[in-house]
Motif scaffolding. Structure first.
Motif, short mmCIF file in Angstrom:
data_model
loop_
_atom_site.label_atom_id
_atom_site.label_comp_id
_atom_site.label_asym_id
_atom_site.label_seq_id
_atom_site.Cartn_x
_atom_site.Cartn_y
_atom_site.Cartn_z
N VAL B 46 0.84 -1.20 0.00
CA VAL B 46 0.00 0.00 0.00
C VAL B 46 0.87 1.25 0.00
N VAL B 47 1.89 1.24 0.88
CA VAL B 47 2.69 2.46 1.03
C VAL B 47 3.62 2.65 -0.16
N ARG B 48 4.24 1.53 -0.63
CA ARG B 48 5.17 1.60 -1.75
C ARG B 48 4.47 2.03 -3.04
N GLY B 49 3.24 1.54 -3.21
CA GLY B 49 2.51 1.85 -4.42
C GLY B 49 2.14 3.32 -4.52
N GLY B 50 2.47 4.06 -3.47
CA GLY B 50 2.15 5.48 -3.48
C GLY B 50 0.72 5.70 -3.03
N LEU B 51 0.54 6.53 -1.98
CA LEU B 51 -0.82 6.80 -1.50
C LEU B 51 -1.45 7.85 -2.40
N SER B 52 -2.69 7.60 -2.76
CA SER B 52 -3.37 8.58 -3.61
C SER B 52 -4.66 9.04 -2.93
N MET B 53 -5.13 10.21 -3.34
CA MET B 53 -6.36 10.74 -2.76
C MET B 53 -7.54 9.83 -3.09
N VAL B 54 -7.56 9.34 -4.33
CA VAL B 54 -8.60 8.37 -4.70
C VAL B 54 -7.99 6.99 -4.55
N PRO B 55 -8.33 6.27 -3.45
CA PRO B 55 -7.62 5.02 -3.16
C PRO B 55 -7.92 3.92 -4.16
N GLY B 56 -6.89 3.13 -4.45
CA GLY B 56 -7.07 1.95 -5.29
C GLY B 56 -7.65 0.82 -4.47
N LYS B 57 -7.62 -0.40 -5.02
CA LYS B 57 -8.26 -1.53 -4.34
C LYS B 57 -7.59 -1.83 -3.01
N ILE B 58 -6.26 -2.03 -3.04
CA ILE B 58 -5.56 -2.44 -1.82
C ILE B 58 -5.58 -1.31 -0.81
N GLN B 59 -5.42 -0.08 -1.29
CA GLN B 59 -5.42 1.06 -0.36
C GLN B 59 -6.78 1.17 0.31
N SER B 60 -7.86 0.90 -0.43
CA SER B 60 -9.20 0.95 0.17
C SER B 60 -9.33 -0.06 1.29
N ILE B 61 -8.85 -1.29 1.03
CA ILE B 61 -8.94 -2.32 2.07
C ILE B 61 -8.20 -1.86 3.31
N ALA B 62 -6.97 -1.37 3.11
CA ALA B 62 -6.16 -0.94 4.25
C ALA B 62 -6.85 0.19 4.99
N GLU B 63 -7.38 1.18 4.22
CA GLU B 63 -7.99 2.34 4.89
C GLU B 63 -9.24 1.95 5.65
N ILE B 64 -10.09 1.11 5.02
CA ILE B 64 -11.34 0.73 5.69
C ILE B 64 -11.04 -0.04 6.97
N SER B 65 -10.11 -0.98 6.90
CA SER B 65 -9.84 -1.78 8.09
C SER B 65 -9.19 -0.94 9.19
N LEU B 66 -8.32 0.00 8.78
CA LEU B 66 -7.70 0.85 9.80
C LEU B 66 -8.73 1.77 10.45
N GLU B 67 -9.65 2.30 9.63
CA GLU B 67 -10.71 3.15 10.18
C GLU B 67 -11.56 2.37 11.18
N PHE B 68 -11.81 1.11 10.81
CA PHE B 68 -12.62 0.22 11.67
C PHE B 68 -11.95 0.03 13.02
N ILE B 69 -10.63 -0.21 13.00
CA ILE B 69 -9.92 -0.41 14.26
C ILE B 69 -9.85 0.89 15.05
N LYS B 70 -9.71 2.00 14.32
CA LYS B 70 -9.67 3.31 14.98
C LYS B 70 -10.98 3.56 15.74
N GLY B 71 -12.10 3.22 15.08
CA GLY B 71 -13.39 3.38 15.73
C GLY B 71 -13.50 2.53 16.98
N MET B 72 -12.98 1.31 16.88
CA MET B 72 -13.01 0.39 18.01
C MET B 72 -12.21 0.95 19.19
N VAL B 73 -11.00 1.43 18.89
CA VAL B 73 -10.14 1.97 19.95
C VAL B 73 -10.82 3.19 20.59
#
Lengths: 89, 242
Positions: B46-73
């Motif tokens: 995700v990080v190597r592929g370059g982060l973009s404002m409009v997330p690609g497939k893998i970046q979306s997965i990473a962002e959604i799951s991280l947001e989910f954990i953030k909400g939990m915390v």
């Protein structure tokens, strides 16, 4: 998505409750047994341990149940009464 | 027919012994390494592929799951819990990967070993104690007395609270271990039936294997979710003290 997260939370609570109840009782029994071995007072600490362990398990389950109640209801017993009222209506 | 518990047995692949310690590499160790590599690789991608404002497939997965954990915390620890976000996040992804890797035939579920889950749970338990003592000092012992308890009840409440405190790491580890072991045993039993029955009957248990495999996938995710949620709840408890 909202429905999905509700299902996940429900599953989480359901899977927690049983283990919580059993493990607390088990710990109480083990502690009582160990104290009995140590002081040579079988079976008094074991009896006490079962009681305290069971109480701890029930208390844990009660706490999980209270924490998972919908917002404004604070006591599971209230919820029961509310349900009864709604049924009576 | 082979015992359904046979696939939980571990045999060393590479014998290794350092200073009397048996550090042999077996299937479980390799499965754990693969799990770590997948988590690391996914996020590096995700990080190597370059982060973009409009997330690609893998970046979306990473962002959604991280947001989910953030909400939990945020929900269970509160705003000051964000410094434990890294820990909780790594724990969640590692658990998910390890649980899911176990579903690939021929691999190994490391979470079906009580040693692994127990080590995690004990580490988390000690961590919560350290956080509690460093934050509240001697006042931390008030966690053993719930608020609003009459003075008369305190001698009864303290042992009960001690027991429920000690029960935490045990229930945390036993839950994950038992669910994983039970699921994989059921799969092994059904598959054993499918293999030993003639074809005109064997399709039935085989069909169930497929269905239960789907269920196991849900269980793998839910168990990882419960494990991390409870970690958050325990950390939140010692920070807030009721």
């Amino acid at each position: 998505m909202a429905q999905d997260s509700g299902f996940r939370e429900g599953m989480g609570i359901a899977l927690r409750l049983g283990v919580e109840l059993i493990v607390a009782t088990f710990i109480g029994v083990m502690m009582g047994y160990a104290l009995d071995k140590f002081f040579d007072t079988r079976p008094w600490f074991l009896v006490l341990g079962v009681l305290f362990g069971g109480a701890a398990g029930s208390l844990n389950v009660y706490r999980i149940a209270t924490a998972s109640l919908p917002g404004d209801v604070k006591d599971p017993l209230d919820l029961q009464k509310n349900n009864k009222k709604q049924k009576d209506r | 027919m082979e015992s359904p518990l046979h696939h939980f047995e571990l045999h060393p692949i590479i014998h290794l012994s350092i200073g009397g310690l048996d550090l042999s590499i077996n299937k479980a160790v390799i499965a754990m390494w693969i799990g770590m590599a997948i988590v690391f690789g996914l996020f590096m991608l995700v990080v190597r592929g370059g982060l973009s404002m409009v997330p690609g497939k893998i970046q979306s997965i990473a962002e959604i799951s991280l947001e989910f954990i953030k909400g939990m915390v945020k929900e269970f620890i509160g705003d000051e819990g964000m410094k434990y976000f890294n820990f909780v996040g790594s724990l969640f992804f590692f658990m998910v990967c390890c649980n899911l890797i176990g579903l690939i035939p021929g691999s190994y579920t490391i979470t079906s070993q009580l040693v692994v889950t127990g080590a995690f749970a004990i580490c988390i338990f000690i961590m919560t104690l350290v956080i509690g003592f460093s934050k509240h000092g001697g006042h931390f012992f008030s966690i053993l007395v719930p608020p609003g308890v009459p003075k008369l009840m305190i001698p009864f409440m303290v042992p009960i609270e001690v027991i429920s405190m000690i029960a935490r790491p045990i229930s945390l580890s036993v839950r994950l271990f038992a669910n994983m072991t039970a699921g994989h045993t059921v799969l092994a039993v059904l598959f054993g039936l499918a293999m030993s029955a003639p074809v005109w009957l064997g399709w039935l248990p085989f069909g169930f294997t497929v269905i239960i495999n789907g269920l196991e996938m849900a269980i793998a995710l839910i168990q990882a979710y419960i494990f991390t949620t409870l970690t958050c709840v325990y950390i939140g408890d010692v920070i807030k003290l009721h």
